[in-house]
Design a protein around this motif. Structure first.
Motif, PDB file in Angstrom:
ATOM      1  N   PRO A  89       8.437 -67.324  11.353  1.00  0.00           N
ATOM      2  CA  PRO A  89       9.231 -67.071  12.548  1.00  0.00           C
ATOM      3  C   PRO A  89       9.831 -65.663  12.511  1.00  0.00           C
ATOM      4  CG  PRO A  89       9.698 -69.263  11.716  1.00  0.00           C
ATOM      5  CD  PRO A  89       8.832 -68.596  10.691  1.00  0.00           C
ATOM      6  N   LEU A  90       9.748 -64.966  13.625  1.00  0.00           N
ATOM      7  CA  LEU A  90      10.218 -63.584  13.671  1.00  0.00           C
ATOM      8  C   LEU A  90      11.672 -63.452  13.243  1.00  0.00           C
ATOM      9  CD1 LEU A  90       9.422 -60.825  16.130  1.00  0.00           C
ATOM     10  CD2 LEU A  90      11.820 -61.460  15.913  1.00  0.00           C
ATOM     11  N   VAL A  91      12.486 -64.475  13.571  1.00  0.00           N
ATOM     12  CA  VAL A  91      13.917 -64.386  13.264  1.00  0.00           C
ATOM     13  C   VAL A  91      14.254 -64.862  11.849  1.00  0.00           C
ATOM     14  CG1 VAL A  91      14.621 -64.591  15.682  1.00  0.00           C
ATOM     15  CG2 VAL A  91      14.392 -66.664  14.281  1.00  0.00           C
ATOM     16  N   LYS A  92      13.276 -65.353  11.098  1.00  0.00           N
ATOM     17  CA  LYS A  92      13.558 -65.863   9.754  1.00  0.00           C
ATOM     18  C   LYS A  92      14.153 -64.754   8.883  1.00  0.00           C
ATOM     19  CE  LYS A  92      11.505 -68.363   5.867  1.00  0.00           C
ATOM     20  NZ  LYS A  92      10.275 -68.975   5.323  1.00  0.00           N
ATOM     21  N   GLY A  93      15.321 -65.030   8.320  1.00  0.00           N
ATOM     22  CA  GLY A  93      15.993 -64.062   7.467  1.00  0.00           C
ATOM     23  C   GLY A  93      16.696 -62.950   8.227  1.00  0.00           C
ATOM     24  N   ARG A  94      16.639 -62.986   9.548  1.00  0.00           N
ATOM     25  CA  ARG A  94      17.284 -61.955  10.355  1.00  0.00           C
ATOM     26  C   ARG A  94      18.638 -62.467  10.837  1.00  0.00           C
ATOM     27  NH1 ARG A  94      13.011 -58.639  12.351  1.00  0.00           N
ATOM     28  NH2 ARG A  94      14.628 -57.140  12.987  1.00  0.00           N
ATOM     29  N   THR A  95      19.594 -61.564  10.994  1.00  0.00           N
ATOM     30  CA  THR A  95      20.912 -61.933  11.521  1.00  0.00           C
ATOM     31  C   THR A  95      20.893 -61.772  13.034  1.00  0.00           C
ATOM     32  OG1 THR A  95      21.969 -61.214   9.471  1.00  0.00           O
ATOM     33  CG2 THR A  95      23.385 -61.474  11.398  1.00  0.00           C
ATOM     34  N   VAL A  96      21.162 -62.868  13.720  1.00  0.00           N
ATOM     35  CA  VAL A  96      21.069 -62.896  15.185  1.00  0.00           C
ATOM     36  C   VAL A  96      22.212 -63.725  15.768  1.00  0.00           C
ATOM     37  CG1 VAL A  96      18.553 -62.644  15.191  1.00  0.00           C
ATOM     38  CG2 VAL A  96      19.560 -64.931  15.191  1.00  0.00           C
ATOM     39  N   THR A  97      22.336 -63.645  17.089  1.00  0.00           N
ATOM     40  CA  THR A  97      23.250 -64.518  17.808  1.00  0.00           C
ATOM     41  C   THR A  97      22.578 -64.978  19.094  1.00  0.00           C
ATOM     42  OG1 THR A  97      25.529 -64.807  18.587  1.00  0.00           O
ATOM     43  CG2 THR A  97      24.460 -62.702  19.099  1.00  0.00           C
ATOM     44  N   GLY A  98      23.254 -65.806  19.844  1.00  0.00           N
ATOM     45  CA  GLY A  98      22.761 -66.339  21.108  1.00  0.00           C
ATOM     46  C   GLY A  98      23.758 -67.376  21.598  1.00  0.00           C
TER      47      GLY A  98
ATOM     48  N   LEU B 114      17.488 -71.214  16.600  1.00  0.00           N
ATOM     49  CA  LEU B 114      17.528 -70.018  15.754  1.00  0.00           C
ATOM     50  C   LEU B 114      17.748 -70.404  14.282  1.00  0.00           C
ATOM     51  CD1 LEU B 114      19.584 -67.673  18.103  1.00  0.00           C
ATOM     52  CD2 LEU B 114      17.150 -67.444  17.525  1.00  0.00           C
ATOM     53  N   LYS B 115      18.644 -71.356  14.052  1.00  0.00           N
ATOM     54  CA  LYS B 115      18.890 -71.819  12.687  1.00  0.00           C
ATOM     55  C   LYS B 115      17.656 -72.504  12.101  1.00  0.00           C
ATOM     56  CE  LYS B 115      23.909 -72.513  13.202  1.00  0.00           C
ATOM     57  NZ  LYS B 115      24.974 -73.539  13.366  1.00  0.00           N
TER      58      LYS B 115
ATOM     59  N   ASN C 158      19.787 -66.126  10.236  1.00  0.00           N
ATOM     60  CA  ASN C 158      21.196 -66.117   9.855  1.00  0.00           C
ATOM     61  C   ASN C 158      21.973 -66.009  11.161  1.00  0.00           C
ATOM     62  OD1 ASN C 158      23.727 -65.761   8.673  1.00  0.00           O
ATOM     63  ND2 ASN C 158      23.413 -63.557   8.410  1.00  0.00           N
ATOM     64  N   TYR C 159      22.351 -67.153  11.703  1.00  0.00           N
ATOM     65  CA  TYR C 159      22.995 -67.199  13.025  1.00  0.00           C
ATOM     66  C   TYR C 159      24.491 -66.915  12.897  1.00  0.00           C
ATOM     67  CZ  TYR C 159      24.774 -68.976  17.435  1.00  0.00           C
ATOM     68  OH  TYR C 159      25.423 -69.099  18.640  1.00  0.00           O
ATOM     69  N   THR C 160      24.982 -65.979  13.687  1.00  0.00           N
ATOM     70  CA  THR C 160      26.419 -65.701  13.713  1.00  0.00           C
ATOM     71  C   THR C 160      26.933 -65.851  15.134  1.00  0.00           C
ATOM     72  OG1 THR C 160      26.353 -63.326  14.211  1.00  0.00           O
ATOM     73  CG2 THR C 160      26.019 -63.967  11.910  1.00  0.00           C
ATOM     74  N   ARG C 161      28.240 -66.040  15.243  1.00  0.00           N
ATOM     75  CA  ARG C 161      28.839 -66.227  16.551  1.00  0.00           C
ATOM     76  C   ARG C 161      30.256 -65.686  16.571  1.00  0.00           C
ATOM     77  NH1 ARG C 161      30.520 -71.951  18.331  1.00  0.00           N
ATOM     78  NH2 ARG C 161      32.076 -70.640  19.330  1.00  0.00           N
ATOM     79  N   GLY C 162      30.714 -65.352  17.765  1.00  0.00           N
ATOM     80  CA  GLY C 162      32.109 -65.012  17.964  1.00  0.00           C
ATOM     81  C   GLY C 162      32.780 -66.146  18.704  1.00  0.00           C
ATOM     82  N   ASP C 163      33.928 -65.879  19.283  1.00  0.00           N
ATOM     83  CA  ASP C 163      34.603 -66.885  20.096  1.00  0.00           C
ATOM     84  C   ASP C 163      33.765 -67.190  21.337  1.00  0.00           C
ATOM     85  OD1 ASP C 163      36.724 -66.888  18.323  1.00  0.00           O
ATOM     86  OD2 ASP C 163      37.873 -65.415  19.488  1.00  0.00           O
ATOM     87  N   ASP C 164      33.847 -68.429  21.811  1.00  0.00           N
ATOM     88  CA  ASP C 164      33.164 -68.778  23.050  1.00  0.00           C
ATOM     89  C   ASP C 164      33.586 -67.835  24.169  1.00  0.00           C
ATOM     90  OD1 ASP C 164      31.878 -70.816  21.795  1.00  0.00           O
ATOM     91  OD2 ASP C 164      32.966 -72.447  22.793  1.00  0.00           O
TER      92      ASP C 164
ATOM     93  N   THR D 227      20.833 -58.706  19.533  1.00  0.00           N
ATOM     94  CA  THR D 227      21.087 -59.928  20.291  1.00  0.00           C
ATOM     95  C   THR D 227      22.559 -60.025  20.688  1.00  0.00           C
ATOM     96  OG1 THR D 227      21.237 -61.094  18.150  1.00  0.00           O
ATOM     97  CG2 THR D 227      19.173 -61.299  19.376  1.00  0.00           C
ATOM     98  N   GLY D 228      22.794 -60.625  21.864  1.00  0.00           N
ATOM     99  CA  GLY D 228      24.140 -60.845  22.362  1.00  0.00           C
ATOM    100  C   GLY D 228      24.359 -62.320  22.630  1.00  0.00           C
ATOM    101  N   GLN D 229      25.585 -62.772  22.483  1.00  0.00           N
ATOM    102  CA  GLN D 229      25.879 -64.211  22.498  1.00  0.00           C
ATOM    103  C   GLN D 229      25.927 -64.835  23.887  1.00  0.00           C
ATOM    104  OE1 GLN D 229      29.086 -65.548  19.869  1.00  0.00           O
ATOM    105  NE2 GLN D 229      29.880 -66.847  21.509  1.00  0.00           N
ATOM    106  N   ASN D 230      26.440 -64.125  24.880  1.00  0.00           N
ATOM    107  CA  ASN D 230      26.780 -64.742  26.164  1.00  0.00           C
ATOM    108  C   ASN D 230      26.868 -63.671  27.250  1.00  0.00           C
ATOM    109  OD1 ASN D 230      29.191 -63.430  25.510  1.00  0.00           O
ATOM    110  ND2 ASN D 230      30.022 -65.264  24.548  1.00  0.00           N
TER     111      ASN D 230
END
Length: 226
Positions: free
Chosen positions: A149-158, A181-182, A187-193, A206-209
């Motif tokens: 998977p292209l995102v494997k081992g990559r840090t992303v959000t969504g 993504l997980k 490596n999925y990261t997120r901020g506040d909703d 990548t951007g979350q929202n």
């Protein structure tokens, strides 16, 4: 600096009878960020022509400076009404690709052979790939050069699971962006909703929202100018 923007052609929210499509702010904010930076823009979608706008993103309470500017911009509205067919574009012709979100991409772009092929080519050519909100769903079936998977081992959000719960569509969407993504090893990261959260991992941005749209586009520009 030539940038391809890819929009969904899907307009149905599952079998609910409600309409969906792309989220207007997630197109308008990046569109003007790119345009104002001097980029040449080409708009594409799987079906070509006018992509569907999610009606909720066109509501009065969803308007932003960028969406208001778009509504007054005859040239931009004409460009959007005449997107080229995604199957006709070549990665060789562009420096970066950017996917706005909205729920539509979960149904079409996540499984679209032309989109998958385009993204895999961009990756192999070490070009910049940007996606915001639900658009990281496009990575569901995209592989790297090793077949992983292209995102494997990559840090992303969504779009987060809790944001999907907030709009009460967890049981409607074909998959949850965060979970996918997980599952694909990211490596999925997120901020506040609903707050801006953008992740840069090399040439993958990548951007979350919706709130992340402008910042994500500006990170693409910075990467292009580096």
């Amino acid at each position: 600096m030539k940038i391809l923007m890819v929009l969904t052609s899907h307009d149905k929210m599952g079998d609910t009878g409600h309409k969906t499509g792309f989220w207007l702010e997630e197109f308008a904010a990046p569109y003007y960020a790119f345009l104002d930076a001097g980029a040449e823009l080409i708009l594409a979608s799987p079906a070509g022509g006018q992509p569907p706008v999610d009606p909720n993103s066109d509501a009065e309470d969803a308007q932003t400076d960028a969406t208001k500017r778009f509504k007054q911009d005859t040239r931009a509205r004409q460009a959007l009404a005449n997107t080229v067919k995604l199957g006709s574009v070549k990665a060789d012709d562009f420096d970066a690709v950017f996917y706005p979100g909205g729920h539509g991409p979960l149904w079409d772009l996540a499984n679209d052979d032309d989109s998958i092929r385009l993204l895999e080519t961009f990756e192999r050519q070490e070009k910049i790939i940007g996606a915001v909100c639900h658009a990281p769903g496009i990575f569901k079936n995209v592989k790297d050069q090793n077949g992983q998977p292209l995102v494997k081992g990559r840090t992303v959000t969504g779009f987060t699971n809790s944001e999907e719960e907030g709009v009460q569509l967890t049981q409607i969407v074909p998959f949850l962006v965060e979970d996918m993504l997980k599952q694909n090893g990211a490596n999925y990261t997120r901020g506040d909703d609903w707050a801006s959260h953008v992740v840069v991992d090399g040439r993958l941005i990548t951007g979350q929202n919706p709130a992340s749209s402008d910042e994500a586009a500006k990170k693409v520009i910075q990467a292009l100018q580096a």
